[in-house]
Design an enzyme around this catalytic site. Structure first.
Site, short mmCIF file in Angstrom:
data_model
loop_
_atom_site.label_atom_id
_atom_site.label_comp_id
_atom_site.label_asym_id
_atom_site.label_seq_id
_atom_site.Cartn_x
_atom_site.Cartn_y
_atom_site.Cartn_z
N TYR A 167 -2.71 6.13 21.85
CA TYR A 167 -1.26 6.16 22.01
C TYR A 167 -0.85 7.40 22.80
O TYR A 167 -1.17 8.52 22.39
CB TYR A 167 -0.64 6.15 20.61
N ILE A 186 -0.34 3.28 10.75
CA ILE A 186 1.03 2.86 10.96
C ILE A 186 1.18 1.36 11.23
O ILE A 186 2.24 0.79 11.02
CB ILE A 186 1.65 3.71 12.10
N LYS A 205 6.91 0.47 12.39
CA LYS A 205 6.25 -0.70 12.99
C LYS A 205 6.22 -1.87 12.04
O LYS A 205 6.66 -2.97 12.37
CB LYS A 205 4.83 -0.34 13.42
#
Lengths: 449, 481
Positions: free
Chosen positions: A149, A236, A273
């Protein structure tokens, strides 16, 4: 008339003038193109479709339905005063309990979470930075498997002064993290005289959209134990695995080992998320290390969750009938959405990494590159942005070592918009294929930005 | 037995293992005493009354009424739920435009609309705690320093230095002139830094002041601005108590000075704000960095990703602060009640010969207990403080924790309790002072008798003053004033 005397501008800090916030990366440049010309089904049907934002909007209707229930559903008049005054950095106990229970449910009850080890932060962005402040001194490094990410470059390095050393993964084994790659990364750090303090994994992975295998997690835990470093597992997307059994949390490994070596393990979670609530800034750190819990809690003063939001979520997440239904339905819808995009891409000869989680697919366009270089990849990205009018994320912005991979998000839009996007990709590929067969244009012209 | 990390001390960072969090200070013992034995009018009437927490609870009824009458402000009600999705997915670090507009207007209103704040310069942060730290990250490198007038809010040490590596240098203010900041004190602090080869990057002012409860006059503000311009350093003004000014003189914001002084270096002025004190919403974590420097605004905005305000809360605040009728009523009623409460306490203290600094703002009094000290030392202050906690059962904050240069001053908060609790607290103070006078008289009689008896009476006082709780570190409940 006064005479202007040249005064030196007052210096800002090195942190302020550095570019480690990374906003010049293509990852963010594509967002800007979208902001300037956003797609709208009615008002701007030829605008840019945002497929570079990993947001989950597919199940928000379930949350809306929950909020419309007549019973005490987080109304702000109940205990408003006590709630508004509550600034205890432990966080509302009811919220921590609900969070711990939600995390257990996501893992199908295969791991237990102690509410007293839940530390609250305003989003996972803050959680990852905070952990880095606690685990690493300036100049030290965290190992991160690639691709990763793009936000980690800012979150782990900007204000902390820490470094990231990549653990290179490639498509030859579906980007699995190998013990050889781990050792190689550690040696690389050593050769540069950089002290490695820990490793950060994202499981399920962003941008790959796959869960990490149990055997790989075991290898990783063995590795960090051998090197006497920490392991941060950013989970996440745990609620976005298409099937509960596919996801193995590091918490399960820790429990299977009877908590041996657990004091080096820390989990990051957030509701941005899985629940689709990025605006609410709900992040948590779960650590098996008492000192880390205490210190993280003290540091969370800089980034607490609004007590108003804690209160709402405490109620929502302790409603088992809501959470069970949400988790199950969300998984089903994401899987369906994923299948739709995969089939659509396959139809025009585009392959993706076989995924089983997340809000995106990892698309392989390497065959469209003249040469396997980062520059060619960026040229193709720009072309897709300006011609196909979709914003996707080039693998190089995720530090992928192989050019030609792109992350394509599919959960932040309606099904209709996804269909429009697929249609545009179809047309793009048709044009490309027609061009190829006629051989009228040279590829250089196609790929010039 | 759990397997321990080898060499555990080395396995966390220096920041994690130092005392920068500030919680090992004796200051927190008072909190622990309160947590272990909290006052309750019926369930625990002999418990410790919390007077160490600067919270504004006096006007909540007005806020509750507004919330009840405005269900649309909550996205969890039938009236508001239609907006739920848009609010829940909005994560732009600029913040909801309506939120920034409302906060900018509110800040202007608090300053009598004498200044206008630009909503595009409003940057969010995790409370004022987050705002202070963000500014330190933006303006200073590790090892650099900010000048801070003493006495000051203890949280500054953590907020400005813990993770940033910045230092705080004291600008010493004294009771001889009511703790006013003098040019001399500023220059002296700056020169000391120069001599020690420490680079000063800014001056931090807190106006109205915590713990003094006073406001800076126009001269002090212009002098400070001139000083910072002269030294080419930043000026940070923490105006978190701006709407707690209950009597004259008026509050003057640095924003007004900036407006009036066209030749000043505006790009060196930064304001910290929050709704935790003025509105009484510490739980909502609404902090603001307001800077006249474009680069700082952009940088702080990027950093705000680490501490954004929940959009659920942004929405509530946007609607509340756009309601002019409510805001006017709240502001005027809140300061009225603060003034009344302040008057009650300061007069009540005066009745038993306890003076307090003449103040017109804030949620506390700066109490003068110098004449109750055994001797004018900080050890004596600490002894007296332990007596107040353990015997009088009030958690007040000793001046040493605010880095006050003179022993004997204590901050006592008055806005975090109801009228009845206030009366009980004052009653206990009256009783304590009376007993102490009696004790002193009896001790003087003993002195005329024999030395042995003197030492016996001092030992009795020592027994009283030994803490019931040993100052072991334990998880802190609230790490702020």
């Amino acid at each position: 008339m006064t005479i202007e005397i040249e005064r030196p501008s007052v210096g800002l800090s090195k942190v302020a003038v550095s570019e480690t916030h990374c906003e010049k990366s293509p990852y963010f440049a594509g967002w800007r193109a979208y902001d300037e010309n956003p797609y709208d089904e009615l008002c701007n049907p030829s605008g840019v479709i945002q497929m570079g934002l990993a947001e989950n909007q597919v199940s928000l209707d379930l949350v809306e339905k929950y909020l419309q229930k007549p019973a005490d559903n987080g109304s702000t008049t109940v205990g408003f005063r006590e709630n508004a005054l509550f600034q205890d950095y432990h966080g509302l106990q009811a919220f921590r309990k609900a969070m711990a229970s939600f995390m257990e449910q996501i893992r199908g009850g295969r791991a237990k979470f102690d509410p007293d080890r839940v530390v609250i932060t305003a989003g996972a962005t803050a959680a990852n930075e905070l952990l880095t402040f606690i685990l690493a001194d300036p100049g030290d490094a965290m190992l991160i498997p690639t691709p990763y990410y793009p936000g980690f470059d800012r979150d782990l390095r900007w204000r902390t002064g820490a470094n990231i050393v990549p653990v290179h993964c490639d498509s030859s084994n579906d980007f699995d993290i190998t013990p050889e790659a781990l050792e190689a990364a550690y040696r690389e750090a050593e050769s540069k005289n950089i002290k490695v303090r820990g490793m950060l994994i994202t499981n399920p992975s962003n941008p790959l959209g796959i869960t990490i295998k149990r055997s790989t997690l075991e290898d990783i835990l063995d590795f960090v134990t051998r090197k006497n470093i920490h392991l941060v597992s950013d989970e996440i997307f745990s609620g976005s695995a298409f099937s509960s059994e596919d996801f193995v949390s590091v918490a399960e490994i820790v429990e299977a080992r009877n908590y041996e070596d657990s004091e080096r393990v820390h989990i990051v979670y957030s509701l941005s998320k899985d629940l689709g609530l990025p605006g609410f800034r709900v992040g948590t750190i779960y650590s098996y290390n008492d000192k880390v819990v205490t210190t993280a809690r003290r540091m969370s003063s800089f980034t607490l969750i609004s007590s108003q939001t804690q209160h709402l979520l405490a109620l929502m997440l302790s409603d088992k009938s809501f959470t069970e239904n949400y988790i199950k339905t969300n998984r089903q819808r994401l899987k369906k959405r994923y299948q739709k995009i995969i089939d659509g891409l396959k139809g025009v000869g585009i392959e993706c990494l076989r995924g089983n989680a997340g809000l995106f697919c990892w698309m392989n366009l390497s065959s469209l590159l003249e040469k396997p270089t980062k520059e060619q990849e960026l040229a193709l990205w720009k072309l897709i942005l300006h011609e196909v009018k979709i914003n996707i994320s080039p693998g190089s912005s995720c530090h992928c070592s192989e050019p030609g991979w792109f992350r394509v998000c599919f959960a932040n839009m309606s099904e209709q918009t996804l269909e429009v996007a697929l249609r545009r990709i179809h047309e793009f590929m048709d044009r490309r294929n027609n061009v190829k067969s006629f051989d009228v244009y040279s590829s250089d012209q196609l790929f010039s930005s | 037995m759990d397997h321990m990390l080898r060499n555990e001390e080395n396995l966390l960072s220096k920041i994690a293992t130092n005392d920068g969090h500030g919680e090992n200070s004796a200051y927190f013992d008072g909190w622990k005493a309160y947590d272990a034995d909290p006052y309750h009018p019926t369930k625990n009437p002999n418990g410790v009354i919390q007077m160490g927490l600067a919270e504004n609870q006096l006007a909540f009824d007005l806020v509750q009424e507004w919330v009840r009458n405005n269900p649309k402000a909550s996205i969890c009600t039938a009236e508001g739920v239609d907006d739920f999705k848009d609010i829940a997915i909005y994560q732009d670090y600029h913040g909801l435009p309506e939120f920034r507009n409302a906060v900018a207007r509110f800040m202007g209103r608090v300053r009598g609309n004498r200044v206008r704040f630009d909503p595009d310069r409003i940057v969010m942060s995790g409370g004022a705690t987050g705002a202070q730290e963000t500014l330190a990250f933006c303006l200073a490198d590790p090892g650099d320093a900010f000048l801070v007038p003493t006495p000051y809010y203890p949280g500054n040490d953590r907020d400005l230095t813990w993770r940033t590596g910045v230092r705080l240098l004291h600008v010493v203010c004294e009771s001889s002139n009511d703790f006013k900041i003098t040019r001399h004190a500023l220059e002296s602090a700056y020169n000391k830094a120069q001599e020690a080869n420490i680079r000063v990057k800014g001056l931090l002012l807190n106006n109205p002041s915590n713990p003094l409860g006073t406001v800076l006059d126009r001269e002090a503000l212009t002098d400070s601005l001139a000083f910072t311009n002269d030294k080419n350093i930043h000026l940070i003004c923490d105006e978190i108590y701006s709407a707690t000014v209950f009597s004259q003189p008026d509050f003057i914001s640095i924003a007004e000075i900036a407006q009036e002084n066209v030749n000043c270096r505006r790009d060196m002025i930064h304001i910290v704000y929050s709704l935790s004190k003025d509105l009484g919403f510490p739980g909502f974590r609404v902090g603001v960095v307001y800077s006249y420097n474009d680069t700082v605004v952009n940088c702080a905005r990027k950093m705000s990703s680490f501490g954004l305000v929940s959009t659920q809360t942004q929405r509530l605040i946007a609607l509340m602060l756009s309601d002019d009728v409510f805001v006017d009523k709240f502001l005027s009623e809140s300061v009225k009640r603060l003034g009344t409460r302040h008057g009650f306490l300061s007069r009540g203290l005066a009745q038993v010969g306890i003076g307090s600094l003449n103040s017109n703002a804030g949620l506390y009094c700066w109490m003068d207990l110098r004449r109750l000290l055994k001797e004018p030392t900080f050890e004596a202050e600490m002894e007296l403080w332990r007596v107040i906690i353990n015997e009088v059962k009030l958690n007040v904050s000793p001046g040493a924790s605010f880095h006050c240069s003179e022993p004997g001053w204590f901050r006592v908060c008055f806005a975090n309790m109801d009228d009845e609790t206030m009366r009980v607290a004052l009653g206990r103070i009256h009783k304590f002072v009376a007993q102490k006078k009696g004790g002193e008289a009896s001790s003087r009689r003993q002195c005329r008798r024999s030395k042995l008896e003197i030492s016996l009476s001092f030992r009795r006082l020592d027994e009283i003053m030994s803490p019931h709780h040993s100052p072991m570190s334990s998880p802190m409940v609230r790490a702020r004033t």
